[in-house]
Design a protein around this motif. Sequence first.
Motif, short mmCIF file in Angstrom:
data_model
loop_
_atom_site.label_atom_id
_atom_site.label_comp_id
_atom_site.label_asym_id
_atom_site.label_seq_id
_atom_site.Cartn_x
_atom_site.Cartn_y
_atom_site.Cartn_z
N SER A 1 0.81 -1.22 0.00
CA SER A 1 0.00 0.00 0.00
C SER A 1 0.85 1.27 0.00
CB SER A 1 -0.92 0.01 1.22
OG SER A 1 -0.16 -0.04 2.42
N GLU A 2 2.16 1.13 -0.03
CA GLU A 2 3.05 2.29 0.04
C GLU A 2 3.22 2.93 -1.35
OE1 GLU A 2 4.01 3.56 2.81
OE2 GLU A 2 3.16 1.91 3.97
N PRO A 3 3.44 4.25 -1.40
CA PRO A 3 3.59 4.93 -2.69
C PRO A 3 4.81 4.48 -3.48
CG PRO A 3 4.09 6.41 -0.86
CD PRO A 3 3.47 5.19 -0.26
N TRP A 4 5.79 3.91 -2.80
CA TRP A 4 7.01 3.45 -3.47
C TRP A 4 6.97 1.96 -3.81
CZ3 TRP A 4 8.29 -0.08 0.15
CH2 TRP A 4 8.06 0.22 1.50
N PHE A 5 5.81 1.31 -3.62
CA PHE A 5 5.76 -0.13 -3.83
C PHE A 5 6.10 -0.52 -5.27
CE2 PHE A 5 3.36 -3.90 -5.25
CZ PHE A 5 4.07 -4.86 -4.53
N ALA A 6 5.68 0.26 -6.25
CA ALA A 6 5.96 -0.09 -7.65
C ALA A 6 7.46 -0.22 -7.88
CB ALA A 6 5.36 0.96 -8.59
N ASN A 7 8.24 0.67 -7.29
CA ASN A 7 9.70 0.60 -7.43
C ASN A 7 10.26 -0.60 -6.68
OD1 ASN A 7 9.86 2.87 -9.07
ND2 ASN A 7 10.14 4.26 -7.35
N PHE A 8 9.71 -0.85 -5.50
CA PHE A 8 10.15 -2.01 -4.72
C PHE A 8 9.87 -3.29 -5.49
CE2 PHE A 8 9.25 -5.43 -1.70
CZ PHE A 8 10.37 -5.40 -0.89
N PHE A 9 8.68 -3.40 -6.06
CA PHE A 9 8.29 -4.57 -6.82
C PHE A 9 9.19 -4.75 -8.04
CE2 PHE A 9 5.74 -6.60 -10.17
CZ PHE A 9 5.32 -7.76 -9.52
N GLU A 10 9.48 -3.65 -8.72
CA GLU A 10 10.32 -3.70 -9.92
C GLU A 10 11.73 -4.16 -9.58
OE1 GLU A 10 11.26 -3.58 -13.89
OE2 GLU A 10 9.30 -3.47 -12.91
N SER A 11 12.18 -3.90 -8.36
CA SER A 11 13.54 -4.28 -7.98
C SER A 11 13.71 -5.79 -7.84
CB SER A 11 13.94 -3.60 -6.66
OG SER A 11 13.32 -4.22 -5.54
N LEU A 12 12.61 -6.51 -7.70
CA LEU A 12 12.70 -7.96 -7.51
C LEU A 12 12.98 -8.64 -8.85
CD1 LEU A 12 9.69 -8.58 -5.10
CD2 LEU A 12 12.08 -8.15 -4.51
N PRO A 13 13.91 -9.58 -8.87
CA PRO A 13 14.18 -10.32 -10.11
C PRO A 13 12.99 -11.20 -10.49
CG PRO A 13 15.96 -10.58 -8.50
CD PRO A 13 14.80 -9.97 -7.78
N THR A 14 13.03 -11.74 -11.69
CA THR A 14 12.02 -12.68 -12.15
C THR A 14 12.65 -14.06 -12.28
OG1 THR A 14 10.81 -10.97 -13.36
CG2 THR A 14 10.37 -13.26 -13.97
N TYR A 15 12.13 -15.01 -11.53
CA TYR A 15 12.53 -16.40 -11.62
C TYR A 15 11.28 -17.24 -11.83
CZ TYR A 15 16.77 -14.71 -9.21
OH TYR A 15 17.90 -14.02 -8.85
N ASN A 16 11.40 -18.24 -12.67
CA ASN A 16 10.27 -19.15 -12.87
C ASN A 16 9.00 -18.40 -13.26
OD1 ASN A 16 9.14 -21.82 -12.80
ND2 ASN A 16 8.19 -21.34 -10.84
N GLY A 17 9.17 -17.25 -13.93
CA GLY A 17 8.01 -16.46 -14.32
C GLY A 17 7.33 -15.76 -13.17
N MET A 18 8.04 -15.61 -12.05
CA MET A 18 7.46 -14.99 -10.84
C MET A 18 8.38 -13.90 -10.33
SD MET A 18 6.41 -18.59 -8.99
CE MET A 18 5.24 -17.93 -7.78
N LYS A 19 7.80 -12.82 -9.81
CA LYS A 19 8.58 -11.73 -9.21
C LYS A 19 8.94 -12.13 -7.78
CE LYS A 19 9.41 -7.85 -11.53
NZ LYS A 19 10.74 -7.24 -11.56
N MET A 20 10.23 -12.43 -7.57
CA MET A 20 10.62 -12.87 -6.24
C MET A 20 12.12 -12.73 -6.04
SD MET A 20 9.84 -16.94 -6.72
CE MET A 20 10.59 -17.93 -8.02
N LYS A 21 12.50 -12.57 -4.80
CA LYS A 21 13.91 -12.47 -4.42
C LYS A 21 14.39 -13.83 -3.98
CE LYS A 21 17.78 -10.39 -3.56
NZ LYS A 21 18.48 -11.62 -4.00
N SER A 22 15.54 -14.22 -4.50
CA SER A 22 16.11 -15.51 -4.13
C SER A 22 17.12 -15.33 -3.01
CB SER A 22 16.79 -16.14 -5.34
OG SER A 22 17.92 -15.36 -5.72
#
Length: 471
Positions: free
Chosen positions: A401-422
């Motif tokens: 719900s934070e205004p910076w969430f879009a940037n936070f989300f974008e920072s996560l890599p994509t693995y297995n077709g999913m946005k997630m940090k390994s």
Amino acid sequence: MQRLSLTVLFFWLVLPTSAQSLAQQLVSAFHAFETHESLANGVASLTVINAKNGEVIFAKNEKLGMAPASTLKTVTAATAYYTLGADHTFETTLYYTGQIDAAGTLKGDLVILGSGDPSLGSDRFPGTTDTVLLAAWVRAVRAKGIRKIEGRVIADDQLYNGQTAPRGWTWQDMGNYYGAGVSALNWRENAVGINFIAGSSPGAATQIGKTTADLSYLRLVNETTTGNRGTGDRVYAFSAPYSSRIYLRGTYGIDLQKTIYLSLPDGAYDAAHQLQRALQQEGIELVGTPTTTHLMHLAGSALPSGGTTIHAHASPALGELIYWFNQKSINLYGEALLLAMIQHQSEQTNTRDGAEMLQEFWSEKLALPASELKITDGSGLSPENRITTNALTRILASVKSEPWFANFFESLPTYNGMKMKSGTISGVLGYVGYQTSKDGTPLVFSLLVNNYNGPATPMRQRMFQLLDVLK
């Protein structure tokens, strides 16, 4: 009639599987996952929640403290956004002490003042590379009419009392680029590259070729040998903050052509050393030798008071730093952000310990017990870290719900077709992130595995198959 009965039977057999709820599917999938022989001596924890209403869809071993490896970076990043703000920048200034006479001689010192910027000298941003900054600093010196410096080039790293490595980091990690120590004046991510020349046959000694920067002030003790074809990079560097020697051990594949990166024992000193070389190459004479405020303190001396600023460099904004922090899992950035948060908080609370600061922050914000966040660093490199998947998932859900969430989300890599940090360290694998289910439900999940048996690649594939249930 018989055909109709068979059709009814087919749907009766298929319906329970296809109509299973996500929770039921996860129960079955996780049971198959945790009873695999690779976890005969290990443990897995998974928490999945509905990000819209906080409902727990599945949880197993969710309150068990687990080594998180680099999934911990999501906690550090989220806390940094909350604590420092998305627009936070670090400023590094160049100034001189003393006076410049009519002949252009500076009767004083040239000082690089650090404030903890992890990107100073990094090649991840166009305006932060070492060549760009060194050229800008040389221009600033020349613009003041300085032709000779009777003092020294000093790297001021005193804000965090010099360079250090977080407690819990291992000897095998600290000498390598991913185990670089942190200070108030980081430089080129406190790393340097070495090119090896393989021997003529496996087992033969290697030679050190070129380095990506001048390291004449360090002694490199090369004990590496040539590895078999296809064995790749098995080189490890062994050093610690302020080491004067770096031991290079392991094997370098006979067919390998790769620059091996290791950590700088003192990034601040290297910055001063490289600036002095750049000035000399431009014909500016220097009488003194480069040093740091930490080394000066050990020698019983201190910086002269006062000074005139001739250049100021602002780092990229926090959101840009966090992008690379998560995308490339740069441990140095995590430690630099943690120190910056401690510095920010200490002005109000006198908190000087990163673990205590993180525990207090999330205890207050989400009522998470301190026992679910036993943190020793900001990057997850320490095998001593312990965190629950419940805490990880709740923290990731809170930032949506934070205004910076879009940037936070974008920072996560994509693995297995999913946005997630390994996260990966010895015996530890983890994935935390976000996924929208087939029916449109926004999910947040955390999956950690500790002390598994066998190679990492098959375990990753089994983890991906389990997480596929969320799609």
